[in-house]
Design a protein around this motif. Structure first.
Motif, short mmCIF file in Angstrom:
data_model
loop_
_atom_site.label_atom_id
_atom_site.label_comp_id
_atom_site.label_asym_id
_atom_site.label_seq_id
_atom_site.Cartn_x
_atom_site.Cartn_y
_atom_site.Cartn_z
N ARG A 1 10.83 -0.31 -6.14
CA ARG A 1 11.09 -1.33 -5.12
C ARG A 1 9.76 -1.88 -4.60
N GLY A 2 9.81 -3.09 -4.08
CA GLY A 2 8.61 -3.70 -3.53
C GLY A 2 7.69 -4.26 -4.61
N ARG A 3 6.54 -4.78 -4.18
CA ARG A 3 5.59 -5.36 -5.12
C ARG A 3 5.08 -4.34 -6.14
N ALA A 4 4.99 -3.10 -5.70
CA ALA A 4 4.49 -2.06 -6.60
C ALA A 4 5.39 -1.90 -7.83
N ALA A 5 6.67 -2.26 -7.69
CA ALA A 5 7.59 -2.11 -8.81
C ALA A 5 7.20 -3.00 -9.99
N TYR A 6 6.51 -4.09 -9.71
CA TYR A 6 6.10 -4.99 -10.78
C TYR A 6 5.01 -4.39 -11.66
N THR A 7 4.36 -3.35 -11.17
CA THR A 7 3.27 -2.74 -11.95
C THR A 7 3.77 -1.66 -12.90
N GLY A 8 5.05 -1.30 -12.79
CA GLY A 8 5.63 -0.32 -13.70
C GLY A 8 4.90 1.01 -13.70
N GLU A 9 4.57 1.48 -14.88
CA GLU A 9 3.92 2.79 -15.03
C GLU A 9 2.58 2.87 -14.30
N ARG A 10 1.96 1.73 -14.05
CA ARG A 10 0.66 1.73 -13.38
C ARG A 10 0.79 2.22 -11.94
N SER A 11 2.02 2.19 -11.40
CA SER A 11 2.22 2.67 -10.04
C SER A 11 2.20 4.20 -9.97
N ARG A 12 2.30 4.85 -11.13
CA ARG A 12 2.22 6.30 -11.15
C ARG A 12 0.75 6.71 -10.98
N GLY A 13 0.51 7.74 -10.18
CA GLY A 13 -0.86 8.19 -9.99
C GLY A 13 -1.43 7.88 -8.62
N SER A 14 -0.65 7.18 -7.79
CA SER A 14 -1.09 6.88 -6.41
C SER A 14 0.07 7.13 -5.46
N VAL A 15 -0.26 7.53 -4.23
CA VAL A 15 0.80 7.78 -3.26
C VAL A 15 1.40 6.47 -2.77
N ASP A 16 2.64 6.53 -2.35
CA ASP A 16 3.26 5.35 -1.75
C ASP A 16 2.76 5.19 -0.32
N ALA A 17 2.32 3.99 0.02
CA ALA A 17 1.75 3.75 1.34
C ALA A 17 2.77 3.98 2.45
N GLY A 18 4.00 3.55 2.25
CA GLY A 18 5.03 3.72 3.27
C GLY A 18 5.36 5.18 3.52
N ALA A 19 5.46 5.94 2.43
CA ALA A 19 5.75 7.37 2.56
C ALA A 19 4.60 8.09 3.27
N MET A 20 3.37 7.73 2.92
CA MET A 20 2.23 8.37 3.57
C MET A 20 2.15 7.97 5.04
N ALA A 21 2.53 6.76 5.35
CA ALA A 21 2.55 6.32 6.75
C ALA A 21 3.53 7.18 7.55
N VAL A 22 4.68 7.46 6.98
CA VAL A 22 5.67 8.33 7.64
C VAL A 22 5.06 9.71 7.89
N ALA A 23 4.35 10.24 6.89
CA ALA A 23 3.75 11.57 7.02
C ALA A 23 2.68 11.60 8.10
N VAL A 24 1.80 10.60 8.09
CA VAL A 24 0.71 10.55 9.07
C VAL A 24 1.27 10.39 10.49
N ILE A 25 2.28 9.55 10.63
CA ILE A 25 2.90 9.35 11.93
C ILE A 25 3.60 10.62 12.40
N ALA A 26 4.29 11.29 11.49
CA ALA A 26 4.98 12.54 11.85
C ALA A 26 3.99 13.60 12.31
N GLU A 27 2.85 13.68 11.64
CA GLU A 27 1.83 14.64 12.03
C GLU A 27 1.28 14.33 13.41
N ARG A 28 1.09 13.06 13.69
CA ARG A 28 0.59 12.67 15.02
C ARG A 28 1.63 12.96 16.10
#
Length: 207
Positions: free
Chosen positions: A169-196
């Motif tokens: 989903r999102g713009r990252a979906a257009y990159t296909g396999e290239r999206s593998r190997g990096s964290v999802d920004a939205g998911a990491m935002a949830v984690a950072v916010i939860a920690e705070r």
């Protein structure tokens, strides 16, 4: 949650989004358009600018008003998703739901609005494990502080696990396999916010 607790959590979310603007943007720029951090920060800045005018008649009213501001002020796809999350949580709170039920309602709102689910490499991949961990900890008789800490830990682990996923989903979906190997920004935002939130909750309990 009480209105004071609700205010504290929402303000923590806003301040964390603003403080991590560059970090979230850098994560998003790997396979996305890089505007996630900027959009999120600008939206929450608007929320804080009108902070004193938000409806404080109840936690539900406060969350719903927050959702309306976020939906109208955050650009791109993030506005509708994050706005919907707050609106759904507010509606659940207005009906007497507890925090876990509010998070479940927010999750379902995001799924419906974004036509996405767990495994699509989105914020849901951290939000759902966070909610499950919070629910399990509270059911096990853990204190709110312990439960929130467990939820934050689960969110961090889940966000890191998005490295191995392919975006659907999102713009990252257009990159296909290239999206593998990096964290999802939205998911990491949830984690950072939860920690705070876990940190500020502990500080509030100690004061």
């Amino acid at each position: 949650m009480s209105i004071d607790d609700t205010e504290r959590v929402v303000r923590t979310i806003a301040e964390t989004a603003i403080e991590n603007e560059k970090y979230f943007g850098d994560l998003d720029s790997v396979v996305g358009d890089g505007d996630f951090g900027y959009s999120l920060a600008r939206g929450f800045e608007k929320l804080l600018q009108g902070w004193d005018d938000l409806d404080r008649s109840s936690p539900g009213a406060f969350l719903k008003r927050t959702g309306m501001v976020i939906a109208s002020r955050i650009g791109g796809t993030s506005g509708p998703l994050w706005g919907t999350a707050f609106l759904r949580a507010g509606a659940a709170a207005a009906n007497g739901a507890d925090v876990v039920a509010m998070l479940r309602a927010a999750t379902e709102g995001i799924k419906a609005r974004g036509q996405s689910d767990v495994g699509d490499k989105t914020l849901l991949d951290a939000l759902v494990p966070l909610t499950d961990a919070l629910s399990s900890a509270l059911a096990a008789g853990k204190s709110p502080d312990e439960a929130i800490r467990a939820a934050a830990s689960a969110a961090r682990e889940a966000a890191e696990a998005t490295i191995g996923m392919v975006a659907k989903r999102g713009r990252a979906a257009y990159t296909g396999e290239r999206s593998r190997g990096s964290v999802d920004a939205g998911a990491m935002a949830v984690a950072v916010i939860a920690e705070r939130i876990s940190e500020t909750w502990k500080q509030g309990a100690a004061s």
